[in-house]
Design a protein around this motif. Structure first.
Motif, PDB file in Angstrom:
ATOM      1  N   ARG A 369      19.734 -12.101 -11.062  1.00  0.00           N
ATOM      2  CA  ARG A 369      20.413 -11.141 -11.947  1.00  0.00           C
ATOM      3  C   ARG A 369      21.502 -10.377 -11.208  1.00  0.00           C
ATOM      4  NH1 ARG A 369      15.632 -11.135 -15.037  1.00  0.00           N
ATOM      5  NH2 ARG A 369      14.482  -9.621 -13.782  1.00  0.00           N
ATOM      6  N   GLY A 370      21.237 -10.018  -9.953  1.00  0.00           N
ATOM      7  CA  GLY A 370      22.275  -9.357  -9.171  1.00  0.00           C
ATOM      8  C   GLY A 370      23.507 -10.233  -9.026  1.00  0.00           C
ATOM      9  N   LEU A 371      23.285 -11.509  -8.744  1.00  0.00           N
ATOM     10  CA  LEU A 371      24.386 -12.454  -8.566  1.00  0.00           C
ATOM     11  C   LEU A 371      25.220 -12.589  -9.827  1.00  0.00           C
ATOM     12  CD1 LEU A 371      25.578 -14.908  -6.762  1.00  0.00           C
ATOM     13  CD2 LEU A 371      24.098 -16.326  -8.207  1.00  0.00           C
ATOM     14  N   ILE A 372      24.574 -12.884 -10.939  1.00  0.00           N
ATOM     15  CA  ILE A 372      25.319 -13.215 -12.153  1.00  0.00           C
ATOM     16  C   ILE A 372      25.969 -11.979 -12.769  1.00  0.00           C
ATOM     17  CG2 ILE A 372      23.381 -13.015 -13.792  1.00  0.00           C
ATOM     18  CD1 ILE A 372      24.485 -15.574 -15.145  1.00  0.00           C
ATOM     19  N   THR A 373      25.306 -10.836 -12.716  1.00  0.00           N
ATOM     20  CA  THR A 373      25.892  -9.646 -13.340  1.00  0.00           C
ATOM     21  C   THR A 373      27.088  -9.123 -12.552  1.00  0.00           C
ATOM     22  OG1 THR A 373      24.192  -8.275 -12.262  1.00  0.00           O
ATOM     23  CG2 THR A 373      23.801  -8.920 -14.545  1.00  0.00           C
ATOM     24  N   LEU A 374      27.036  -9.203 -11.220  1.00  0.00           N
ATOM     25  CA  LEU A 374      28.189  -8.744 -10.440  1.00  0.00           C
ATOM     26  C   LEU A 374      29.376  -9.680 -10.621  1.00  0.00           C
ATOM     27  CD1 LEU A 374      29.504  -6.804  -8.470  1.00  0.00           C
ATOM     28  CD2 LEU A 374      28.593  -8.185  -6.594  1.00  0.00           C
ATOM     29  N   GLN A 375      29.132 -10.988 -10.580  1.00  0.00           N
ATOM     30  CA  GLN A 375      30.243 -11.923 -10.760  1.00  0.00           C
ATOM     31  C   GLN A 375      30.907 -11.709 -12.118  1.00  0.00           C
ATOM     32  OE1 GLN A 375      30.727 -14.683 -12.931  1.00  0.00           O
ATOM     33  NE2 GLN A 375      32.572 -15.468 -11.908  1.00  0.00           N
ATOM     34  N   ARG A 376      30.100 -11.544 -13.147  1.00  0.00           N
ATOM     35  CA  ARG A 376      30.647 -11.377 -14.489  1.00  0.00           C
ATOM     36  C   ARG A 376      31.302 -10.004 -14.660  1.00  0.00           C
ATOM     37  NH1 ARG A 376      28.266 -15.394 -18.321  1.00  0.00           N
ATOM     38  NH2 ARG A 376      28.773 -13.943 -19.995  1.00  0.00           N
ATOM     39  N   MET A 377      30.750  -8.988 -14.016  1.00  0.00           N
ATOM     40  CA  MET A 377      31.376  -7.667 -14.099  1.00  0.00           C
ATOM     41  C   MET A 377      32.794  -7.705 -13.555  1.00  0.00           C
ATOM     42  SD  MET A 377      30.560  -4.115 -12.114  1.00  0.00           S
ATOM     43  CE  MET A 377      31.633  -4.657 -10.768  1.00  0.00           C
ATOM     44  N   ILE A 378      32.958  -8.308 -12.378  1.00  0.00           N
ATOM     45  CA  ILE A 378      34.291  -8.357 -11.771  1.00  0.00           C
ATOM     46  C   ILE A 378      35.242  -9.200 -12.617  1.00  0.00           C
ATOM     47  CG2 ILE A 378      35.570  -9.183  -9.752  1.00  0.00           C
ATOM     48  CD1 ILE A 378      33.084  -8.427  -8.080  1.00  0.00           C
ATOM     49  N   ALA A 379      34.759 -10.343 -13.109  1.00  0.00           N
ATOM     50  CA  ALA A 379      35.599 -11.190 -13.955  1.00  0.00           C
ATOM     51  C   ALA A 379      35.934 -10.504 -15.269  1.00  0.00           C
ATOM     52  CB  ALA A 379      34.884 -12.518 -14.222  1.00  0.00           C
ATOM     53  N   ASN A 380      34.951  -9.826 -15.874  1.00  0.00           N
ATOM     54  CA  ASN A 380      35.181  -9.150 -17.150  1.00  0.00           C
ATOM     55  C   ASN A 380      36.158  -7.989 -17.006  1.00  0.00           C
ATOM     56  OD1 ASN A 380      33.537 -10.807 -18.720  1.00  0.00           O
ATOM     57  ND2 ASN A 380      31.700  -9.602 -18.292  1.00  0.00           N
ATOM     58  N   GLU A 381      36.110  -7.279 -15.878  1.00  0.00           N
ATOM     59  CA  GLU A 381      37.039  -6.182 -15.648  1.00  0.00           C
ATOM     60  C   GLU A 381      38.475  -6.697 -15.579  1.00  0.00           C
ATOM     61  OE1 GLU A 381      38.160  -2.288 -15.397  1.00  0.00           O
ATOM     62  OE2 GLU A 381      36.180  -3.113 -15.845  1.00  0.00           O
ATOM     63  N   LYS A 382      38.642  -7.864 -14.935  1.00  0.00           N
ATOM     64  CA  LYS A 382      39.974  -8.463 -14.895  1.00  0.00           C
ATOM     65  C   LYS A 382      40.429  -8.870 -16.291  1.00  0.00           C
ATOM     66  CE  LYS A 382      39.934 -10.161 -10.140  1.00  0.00           C
ATOM     67  NZ  LYS A 382      40.090 -11.329  -9.250  1.00  0.00           N
ATOM     68  N   ALA A 383      39.517  -9.437 -17.063  1.00  0.00           N
ATOM     69  CA  ALA A 383      39.870  -9.849 -18.426  1.00  0.00           C
ATOM     70  C   ALA A 383      40.287  -8.651 -19.270  1.00  0.00           C
ATOM     71  CB  ALA A 383      38.685 -10.575 -19.066  1.00  0.00           C
ATOM     72  N   LEU A 384      39.547  -7.565 -19.150  1.00  0.00           N
ATOM     73  CA  LEU A 384      39.839  -6.376 -19.942  1.00  0.00           C
ATOM     74  C   LEU A 384      41.157  -5.719 -19.553  1.00  0.00           C
ATOM     75  CD1 LEU A 384      36.269  -4.808 -20.082  1.00  0.00           C
ATOM     76  CD2 LEU A 384      37.535  -5.811 -21.997  1.00  0.00           C
ATOM     77  N   SER A 385      41.577  -5.912 -18.299  1.00  0.00           N
ATOM     78  CA  SER A 385      42.843  -5.318 -17.853  1.00  0.00           C
ATOM     79  C   SER A 385      44.018  -6.276 -18.016  1.00  0.00           C
ATOM     80  CB  SER A 385      42.723  -4.892 -16.392  1.00  0.00           C
ATOM     81  OG  SER A 385      42.491  -6.015 -15.558  1.00  0.00           O
ATOM     82  N   GLY A 386      43.769  -7.426 -18.658  1.00  0.00           N
ATOM     83  CA  GLY A 386      44.843  -8.361 -18.946  1.00  0.00           C
ATOM     84  C   GLY A 386      45.200  -9.279 -17.804  1.00  0.00           C
TER      85      GLY A 386
END
Length: 503
Positions: A369-386
């Motif tokens: 869970r630590g692995l997948i949530t951190l990877q997705r958090m960083i990727a999602n933050e980039k997506a949200l900022s365009g």
């Protein structure tokens, strides 16, 4: 016979004896031993009494039948309802409906059947210090709140006072605990080699837990420390055969003087060489120099890889080195941002590891869970900022890092890591009908996002049942816990640290 057997008290059963349950049932140990084993022993006996007839009988095949089989091998595939056939220590067939009328049958209906987890970096000698450094970071930064930190408090404090008997019980209890959580293989990074006796105790504790273990021969301190020169003796005495549950890795920490000799000895003995690679310790220049000099190889296991340069990463990639990530610990203890995406982008073999239980749990559901949530958090933050963003990690990818990735890193992928005919049967059955999981709609999703150690119903190592119906088999856990607590009490007193349960 183990280190905890007492020849002066022969009425006490060996707490790690494999026939403990049988002996206690026949001889009425609970009533005559003079120790309290009620609960643990009775629960184990109750569970063991329900083992299907023939399971564990030499020469009898075992069929795990009717589970949701997740093989982690694309050539084998997955089965919504499938079977796994075991002969001795080996898997011989995986399929939708295996016909084996002579086999003892384990009913896996309602269970996920998958390979056991592989932990590529765990400091088991610190088991007695669980939760002591829950708020700690890696090194002292001068703030009063961080005066208790890993390097000074644990490595340069508590660890200096370990006796061989402390090493043994810490290793043993930590190994059994992870076995209970479905971690069937570990690389134990035992930085406790203050003498040859300490090394022997670490190996014996690792071995007596009864699971697959890789002994990481790392440093020790004091006048009697023989690292790295004792490696040849250790390998010859304990690891002369590859056909055993325990194998060996050489520790080669580049932040310590004399690491060159450790690397030289490791390669002379054909041992993989593992090391922590952490920017916090100022390792980047040395790491880059070694890479530029062509010193890296497929035999290297680089743990953490936080704060390393692009050049260092390229050297590691070109050499085919393996990366071991301890994501929750790296985030919690200020190692630096876990380089999950870097390892993915470079296509490097990557595994998960639990690191130090003095700070955080050693179960693999937390790791995934630590692995997948951190990877997705960083990727999602980039997506949200365009911004351009990488593919979001999928649950099956997280499980692969927790199984086949670890097997690759420890050079055990020909033996374990997937449910593949010909490999050894390191298998776990996870309860998918439990209240925290049911109803089952997606197998990898349930394992990664819903499950915890309480869902580990059954554990097999090399075809032998080690846990059944939620109960670890073959250990007097109450007595072992008492031995661990006694070790804890000694270590705190010797280190001059007052136990404060609410610090």
């Amino acid at each position: 016979m183990c280190r905890l057997c007492d020849p002066q008290k022969p009425q006490l059963p060996c707490p790690t004896r494999r026939d403990f349950l049988k002996a206690s049932a026949v001889a009425g140990v609970a009533g005559t031993a003079g120790i309290s084993i009620a609960g643990t022993a009775h629960a184990q006996q109750a569970a063991a009494s329900t083992l299907p007839e023939g399971v564990g009988t030499p020469g009898r095949r075992v069929l795990i039948k009717g589970g949701a089989v997740m093989s982690m091998d694309d050539a084998v595939g997955n089965f919504a309802v499938g079977d796994v056939l075991i002969d001795g220590k080996n898997i011989i067939a995986v399929g939708a409906n295996i016909d084996a009328p002579d086999a003892a049958v384990i009913n896996a209906a309602g269970k996920v059947v998958m390979p056991g987890f592989v932990d590529t970096h765990h400091h088991q000698f610190e088991t007695a210090l669980r939760s002591q450094l829950s708020n700690g970071i890696l090194v002292n930064d001068g703030r009063p709140a961080n005066a208790s930190n890993y390097y000074e408090t644990i490595l340069q404090g508590f660890s200096m006072h370990y006796r061989p008997e402390d090493v043994y019980i810490n290793e043993l209890f930590g190994g059994i605990s992870q076995l209970d959580a479905g971690v069937t293989t570990v690389m134990d990074v035992s930085q406790i080699h203050h003498s040859p006796e300490h090394s022997d105790a670490a190996i014996e504790g690792l071995r007596d837990a009864g699971r697959r273990g890789v002994f990481g021969y790392f440093e020790g301190w004091g006048d009697r420390a023989k690292y790295p020169g004792d490696a040849a003796r250790i390998k010859e005495q304990y690891f002369s055969s590859d056909d055993q549950l325990t194998t060996m890795v050489m520790g080669g920490e580049i932040y310590l003087p004399g690491y060159e000799e450790a690397w030289k000895i490791g390669r002379e003995l054909s041992l993989p060489i593992a090391l922590h690679v952490v920017g916090t310790f100022g390792m980047q220049p040395t790491f880059d120099e070694l890479g530029a000099a062509g010193m890296f190889g497929e035999d290297n296991i680089f743990i953490h890889m936080t704060g390393m340069s692009d050049e260092g990463w390229k050297y590691a990639q070109d050499a085919g080195a393996h990366i071991s990530l301890s994501v929750p610990i790296e985030m919690h203890m200020r190692h630096g941002t876990p380089p999950i995406q870097k390892a993915i982008d470079m296509g490097m073999s990557t595994s998960l590891s639990t690191d130090v239980e003095c700070t955080m749990t050693a179960d693999f559901f937390t790791q995934m869970r630590g692995l997948i949530t951190l990877q997705r958090m960083i990727a999602n933050e980039k997506a949200l900022s365009g911004q351009e963003y990488p593919e979001l990690m999928q649950c099956m990818q997280a499980i692969r890092h927790a199984t086949m990735g670890g097997a690759e890193g420890l050079k055990l992928d020909r033996k374990i890591g997937s449910l593949t005919p010909g490999k050894e049967a390191d298998i776990i059955l996870l309860d998918a009908e439990a209240i925290n999981v049911a109803p089952l709609n997606n197998v990898p999703g349930a394992v990664v996002t819903l499950m915890e150690r309480s869902n580990v119903d059954t554990v097999m190592v090399a075809g032998q049942v080690k846990k059944w119906k939620g109960q670890i088999l073959g250990f007097d856990i109450e007595r072992l816990r008492g031995e661990l607590e006694a070790s804890r009490d000694y270590l705190f007193e010797a280190a001059g640290v007052e136990r404060d349960l609410f610090a």
